[in-house]
Design an enzyme around this catalytic site. Structure first.
Site, PDB file in Angstrom:
ATOM      1  N   VAL A  15       0.829  -1.202   0.000  1.00  0.00           N
ATOM      2  CA  VAL A  15       0.000   0.000   0.000  1.00  0.00           C
ATOM      3  C   VAL A  15       0.868   1.259   0.000  1.00  0.00           C
ATOM      4  CG1 VAL A  15      -1.790   1.261   1.246  1.00  0.00           C
ATOM      5  CG2 VAL A  15      -1.873  -1.231   1.154  1.00  0.00           C
ATOM      6  N   LYS A 106      -7.545  -1.509   9.473  1.00  0.00           N
ATOM      7  CA  LYS A 106      -8.889  -1.826   9.973  1.00  0.00           C
ATOM      8  C   LYS A 106      -8.865  -2.633  11.261  1.00  0.00           C
ATOM      9  CE  LYS A 106      -7.407  -4.257   6.467  1.00  0.00           C
ATOM     10  NZ  LYS A 106      -7.526  -4.696   5.111  1.00  0.00           N
ATOM     11  N   VAL A 133     -11.951   0.132   4.691  1.00  0.00           N
ATOM     12  CA  VAL A 133     -13.086  -0.718   4.274  1.00  0.00           C
ATOM     13  C   VAL A 133     -13.336  -0.579   2.776  1.00  0.00           C
ATOM     14  CG1 VAL A 133     -15.514  -1.304   4.672  1.00  0.00           C
ATOM     15  CG2 VAL A 133     -14.184  -0.272   6.522  1.00  0.00           C
ATOM     16  N   GLY A 135     -11.507  -1.203   0.078  1.00  0.00           N
ATOM     17  CA  GLY A 135     -10.460  -0.790  -0.876  1.00  0.00           C
ATOM     18  C   GLY A 135     -10.764   0.559  -1.485  1.00  0.00           C
ATOM     19  N   ILE A 137     -13.525   1.644  -2.818  1.00  0.00           N
ATOM     20  CA  ILE A 137     -14.924   2.103  -2.763  1.00  0.00           C
ATOM     21  C   ILE A 137     -15.056   3.178  -1.678  1.00  0.00           C
ATOM     22  CG2 ILE A 137     -17.318   1.416  -2.382  1.00  0.00           C
ATOM     23  CD1 ILE A 137     -16.516  -1.462  -2.924  1.00  0.00           C
ATOM     24  N   GLU A 191      -3.804  -9.929   3.495  1.00  0.00           N
ATOM     25  CA  GLU A 191      -3.211  -9.265   4.654  1.00  0.00           C
ATOM     26  C   GLU A 191      -1.803  -9.804   4.885  1.00  0.00           C
ATOM     27  OE1 GLU A 191      -4.707  -6.709   6.631  1.00  0.00           O
ATOM     28  OE2 GLU A 191      -5.631  -6.842   4.682  1.00  0.00           O
ATOM     29  N   ASP A 202     -10.801 -10.325   8.889  1.00  0.00           N
ATOM     30  CA  ASP A 202     -10.576  -9.040   8.193  1.00  0.00           C
ATOM     31  C   ASP A 202     -11.932  -8.415   7.839  1.00  0.00           C
ATOM     32  OD1 ASP A 202      -8.754  -7.091   6.673  1.00  0.00           O
ATOM     33  OD2 ASP A 202     -10.187  -7.734   5.149  1.00  0.00           O
ATOM     34  N   LYS A 206     -13.832  -4.880   9.312  1.00  0.00           N
ATOM     35  CA  LYS A 206     -14.480  -3.863   8.458  1.00  0.00           C
ATOM     36  C   LYS A 206     -15.955  -3.708   8.839  1.00  0.00           C
ATOM     37  CE  LYS A 206     -11.282  -4.890   4.711  1.00  0.00           C
ATOM     38  NZ  LYS A 206     -11.027  -5.801   3.592  1.00  0.00           N
ATOM     39  N   GLY A 307      -5.750  -4.422  -3.026  1.00  0.00           N
ATOM     40  CA  GLY A 307      -4.700  -4.225  -4.018  1.00  0.00           C
ATOM     41  C   GLY A 307      -4.154  -2.798  -3.939  1.00  0.00           C
TER      42      GLY A 307
HETATM   43  P1  NDP Z   1       2.917  -4.772   3.791  1.00  0.00           P
HETATM   44  O1  NDP Z   1       3.310  -5.856   4.739  1.00  0.00           O
HETATM   45  O2  NDP Z   1       3.099  -4.978   2.338  1.00  0.00           O
HETATM   46  O3  NDP Z   1       3.722  -3.432   4.181  1.00  0.00           O
HETATM   47  C1  NDP Z   1       3.997  -3.027   5.477  1.00  0.00           C
HETATM   48  C2  NDP Z   1       5.086  -1.958   5.428  1.00  0.00           C
HETATM   49  O4  NDP Z   1       5.278  -1.421   6.725  1.00  0.00           O
HETATM   50  C3  NDP Z   1       6.428  -2.486   4.958  1.00  0.00           C
HETATM   51  O5  NDP Z   1       7.038  -1.539   4.126  1.00  0.00           O
HETATM   52  C4  NDP Z   1       7.244  -2.594   6.258  1.00  0.00           C
HETATM   53  O6  NDP Z   1       8.626  -2.385   6.093  1.00  0.00           O
HETATM   54  C5  NDP Z   1       6.657  -1.452   7.041  1.00  0.00           C
HETATM   55  N1  NDP Z   1       6.776  -1.636   8.485  1.00  0.00           N
HETATM   56  C6  NDP Z   1       6.264  -2.620   9.248  1.00  0.00           C
HETATM   57  N2  NDP Z   1       6.605  -2.433  10.531  1.00  0.00           N
HETATM   58  C7  NDP Z   1       7.342  -1.330  10.584  1.00  0.00           C
HETATM   59  C8  NDP Z   1       8.009  -0.639  11.628  1.00  0.00           C
HETATM   60  N3  NDP Z   1       7.972  -1.051  12.883  1.00  0.00           N
HETATM   61  N4  NDP Z   1       8.695   0.497  11.331  1.00  0.00           N
HETATM   62  C9  NDP Z   1       8.754   0.929  10.065  1.00  0.00           C
HETATM   63  N5  NDP Z   1       8.154   0.321   9.019  1.00  0.00           N
HETATM   64  C10 NDP Z   1       7.457  -0.794   9.288  1.00  0.00           C
HETATM   65  O7  NDP Z   1       1.393  -4.436   4.140  1.00  0.00           O
HETATM   66  P2  NDP Z   1       0.311  -3.768   3.161  1.00  0.00           P
HETATM   67  O8  NDP Z   1       0.922  -2.600   2.485  1.00  0.00           O
HETATM   68  O9  NDP Z   1      -0.382  -4.803   2.347  1.00  0.00           O
HETATM   69  O10 NDP Z   1      -0.780  -3.275   4.227  1.00  0.00           O
HETATM   70  C11 NDP Z   1      -0.539  -2.142   5.011  1.00  0.00           C
HETATM   71  C12 NDP Z   1      -1.828  -1.779   5.752  1.00  0.00           C
HETATM   72  O11 NDP Z   1      -2.837  -1.476   4.812  1.00  0.00           O
HETATM   73  C13 NDP Z   1      -2.394  -2.883   6.645  1.00  0.00           C
HETATM   74  O12 NDP Z   1      -2.970  -2.281   7.796  1.00  0.00           O
HETATM   75  C14 NDP Z   1      -3.480  -3.506   5.789  1.00  0.00           C
HETATM   76  O13 NDP Z   1      -4.482  -4.102   6.573  1.00  0.00           O
HETATM   77  C15 NDP Z   1      -4.005  -2.272   5.078  1.00  0.00           C
HETATM   78  N6  NDP Z   1      -4.688  -2.507   3.823  1.00  0.00           N
HETATM   79  C16 NDP Z   1      -4.124  -3.311   2.881  1.00  0.00           C
HETATM   80  C17 NDP Z   1      -4.751  -3.492   1.658  1.00  0.00           C
HETATM   81  C18 NDP Z   1      -4.167  -4.351   0.586  1.00  0.00           C
HETATM   82  O14 NDP Z   1      -4.834  -4.547  -0.438  1.00  0.00           O
HETATM   83  N7  NDP Z   1      -2.970  -4.899   0.760  1.00  0.00           N
HETATM   84  C19 NDP Z   1      -6.029  -2.850   1.367  1.00  0.00           C
HETATM   85  C20 NDP Z   1      -6.537  -2.002   2.434  1.00  0.00           C
HETATM   86  C21 NDP Z   1      -5.876  -1.867   3.612  1.00  0.00           C
HETATM   87  P3  NDP Z   1       9.544  -3.442   5.273  1.00  0.00           P
HETATM   88  O15 NDP Z   1       9.074  -3.319   3.847  1.00  0.00           O
HETATM   89  O16 NDP Z   1      10.939  -2.960   5.438  1.00  0.00           O
HETATM   90  O17 NDP Z   1       9.247  -4.763   5.889  1.00  0.00           O
HETATM   91  N1  HSE Z   2      -6.790  -8.277   2.669  1.00  0.00           N
HETATM   92  C1  HSE Z   2      -7.821  -7.323   2.432  1.00  0.00           C
HETATM   93  C2  HSE Z   2      -8.808  -7.908   1.443  1.00  0.00           C
HETATM   94  C3  HSE Z   2      -7.236  -6.063   1.895  1.00  0.00           C
HETATM   95  O1  HSE Z   2      -8.485  -8.897   0.786  1.00  0.00           O
HETATM   96  O2  HSE Z   2      -9.924  -7.404   1.340  1.00  0.00           O
HETATM   97  C4  HSE Z   2      -8.252  -4.952   1.708  1.00  0.00           C
HETATM   98  O3  HSE Z   2      -8.708  -4.475   2.926  1.00  0.00           O
END
Ligand code: NDP
Ligand code: HSE
Length: 436
Positions: A15, A106, A133, A135, A137, A191, A202, A206, A307
């Site tokens: 993200v 969330k 919640v 994505g 939308i 996730e 998850d 939401k 995504g």
């Molecule tokens: P990722 O695991 O891909 O990314 C997490 C990022 O946070 C990584 O860059 C990681 O660093 C960094 N990170 C974790 N812990 C620390 C820390 N202590 N200090 C500094 N940086 C840190 O997760 P996503 O991007 O998929 O998801 C992020 C959030 O978004 C979550 O809360 C998820 O529920 C939410 N979300 C995700 C969606 C999706 O489609 N994936 C959709 C909607 C919400 P490093 O890269 O170095 O490990």
């Molecule tokens: N893991 C979540 C999903 C990401 O598949 O809906 C979006 O919140």
């Protein structure tokens, strides 16, 4: 034009990297639309060396999220680390420093929403969470703003993209569960811990956020019913189709009435959805949320539910709103407690219709025994069939559709049915929704 507004991005994963990319690409567009310039000033990520090697500007990378809080040039903190304790600390410390917060977390909001918004109120700092919640939308904005004049009668949503993707691939391509999950993970939908996607939690997080927003109090996570998709089999998809249903993981939120003190119910579980209902046609990573307001009637919100790009789009919306809130302070800080409702229906009292698939001995009298137990408990059968082609040696499947009964009633029935000699495996039970 004022000085650029400084953004601190905590997390540069799926993200975070998308937010950074799209914020740079659309910076001019946002400036023209907002009349405000937005600049990323700090990025927290664990592995800074790797990100610098990938081309992210090394001078703004830090492994310490607290650097964002302590940087006076950062006015908006975007939390996309997806952690528990660290994300909560980041959010609370940012609020205390009067930095506007945007989060996609969330799980954190569902468990600590009350605490976060108490801090937001204490410091007069907004917290935005559109990406939490659905994505891409804009369902949070819709509930908070567009439907503000409605009592919310019900919300039915496909609100987990990964599980919907898995169910679609199992149903349409005949994929096994692990293969479908691996595909969803490779596309960045899942996730960091994908068990939340498949065990229903998850979607439950939401649903808690949607229900809390709709009914004005933070719904406790132990007052909701949650069941995942792990136990579904290809036979269930096949029988459901024969009966005219698809199977979806639904979040269901209902208020008993629009009156003061009305109870609400919040549940997430696999659900038989009539094939003719629009939610049955929502496939792949797409989410859809049907909101019934007492003024507007039925509304439907549809789009990609997970995504990098859809989630980034929601976060850009929040960042824009956060920037505006910095310039024009606001009363609504992202969650307005309104206490019209305030209690959840006891889980045992929730009423549903049910699909049951039993594995029974193929001999006379079996159906009578099972029907007898249901009759004893005042549970009605609406249809029953025993698919001849599904003979499994000495056992056969028996599929029953059950009229409305409470969770307590059906639970008691299943306990007695499973103790029968003629019932050879645990009974599959899936709730049915008719959207009346
Ligand atoms: P990722 O695991 O891909 O990314 C997490 C990022 O946070 C990584 O860059 C990681 O660093 C960094 N990170 C974790 N812990 C620390 C820390 N202590 N200090 C500094 N940086 C840190 O997760 P996503 O991007 O998929 O998801 C992020 C959030 O978004 C979550 O809360 C998820 O529920 C939410 N979300 C995700 C969606 C999706 O489609 N994936 C959709 C909607 C919400 P490093 O890269 O170095 O490990
Ligand atoms: N893991 C979540 C999903 C990401 O598949 O809906 C979006 O919140």
């Amino acid at each position: 034009m004022q000085q650029p507004i400084g953004i601190g991005l905590a997390g540069l994963g799926n993200v975070g990297a998308g937010v950074y990319k799209h914020l740079l690409a659309n910076r001019n567009l946002l400036r023209e639309r907002l009349g405000l310039d937005l600049e990323v000033r700090r990025i927290a990520v664990r592995d800074t060396a790797r990100r610098a090697a990938e081309g992210f500007p090394a001078e703004i990378l830090t492994p310490h999220w607290r650097d964002l809080v302590e940087d006076p040039s950062v006015q908006i903190v975007v939390e996309v680390m997806g952690r528990k304790e660290e994300s909560l600390a980041l959010i609370l410390e940012s609020i205390a420093r009067k930095k506007v917060v945007v989060t996609a977390n969330k799980a954190l909001l569902a468990e600590h929403g009350r605490e976060i918004f108490e801090a937001a109120t204490q410091y007069g700092v907004p917290v935005f969470y559109e990406a939490a919640v659905g994505g891409g939308i804009p369902i949070i904005k819709a509930l908070r703003e567009a439907l503000i004049g409605n009592h919310i009668v019900s919300i039915h949503g496909i609100i987990n993209g990964t599980s919907n993707y898995i169910l679609t691939r199992m149903q349409e391509a005949g994929l096994g569960f692990p293969e479908a999950l691996a595909e969803a993970q490779s596309k960045g939908y899942a996730e960091p811990d994908p068990s939340f996607d498949v065990n229903g939690w998850d979607a439950a997080h939401k649903a808690v956020i949607l229900a809390s927003l709709a009914y004005g109090f933070w719904v406790p996570t132990d007052k909701i019913f949650v069941e995942g998709i792990e136990a579904l089999t290809s036979a269930d998809f096949r029988f459901a189709r024969q009966l005219g249903y698809g199977i979806k993981l639904l979040g269901i939120i209902k208020a008993k009435s629009a009156e003061f003190g009305s109870e609400i119910e919040v549940r997430v579980h696999p659900t038989l959805v009539p094939e003719k209902h629009v939610l049955a046609s929502v496939n792949g990573v797409f989410n859809a949320v049907a909101v019934h307001g007492n003024v507007v009637g039925e509304t439907l919100f549809y789009g990609r539910g997970a995504g990098q790009d859809p989630t980034s789009s929601a976060i850009l919306c929040d960042i824009a709103e956060a920037a505006e809130a910095l310039v024009n302070p606001r009363r609504n800080l992202g969650f307005m407690p309104h206490g019209l409702y305030g209690s959840c229906k006891p889980l045992d009292e929730i009423l549903c219709e049910y699909y049951l698939r039993l594995c029974v001995q193929d001999r006379p009298g079996v159906i009578a025994q099972i029907a007898g137990i249901l009759a004893d408990l005042h549970i009605g059968i609406s249809s029953i069939f025993q698919p001849e082609s599904e003979d499994e040696g000495s056992t056969v499947p028996l599929v029953m559709m059950i009229h409305t009964a409470s969770h307590a009633q059906i639970g008691a029935a299943l306990e007695r049915i499973s103790a029968l000699d003629c019932v050879r495996k645990p009974t599959q039970m899936i709730r049915v929704e008719h959207f009346s």
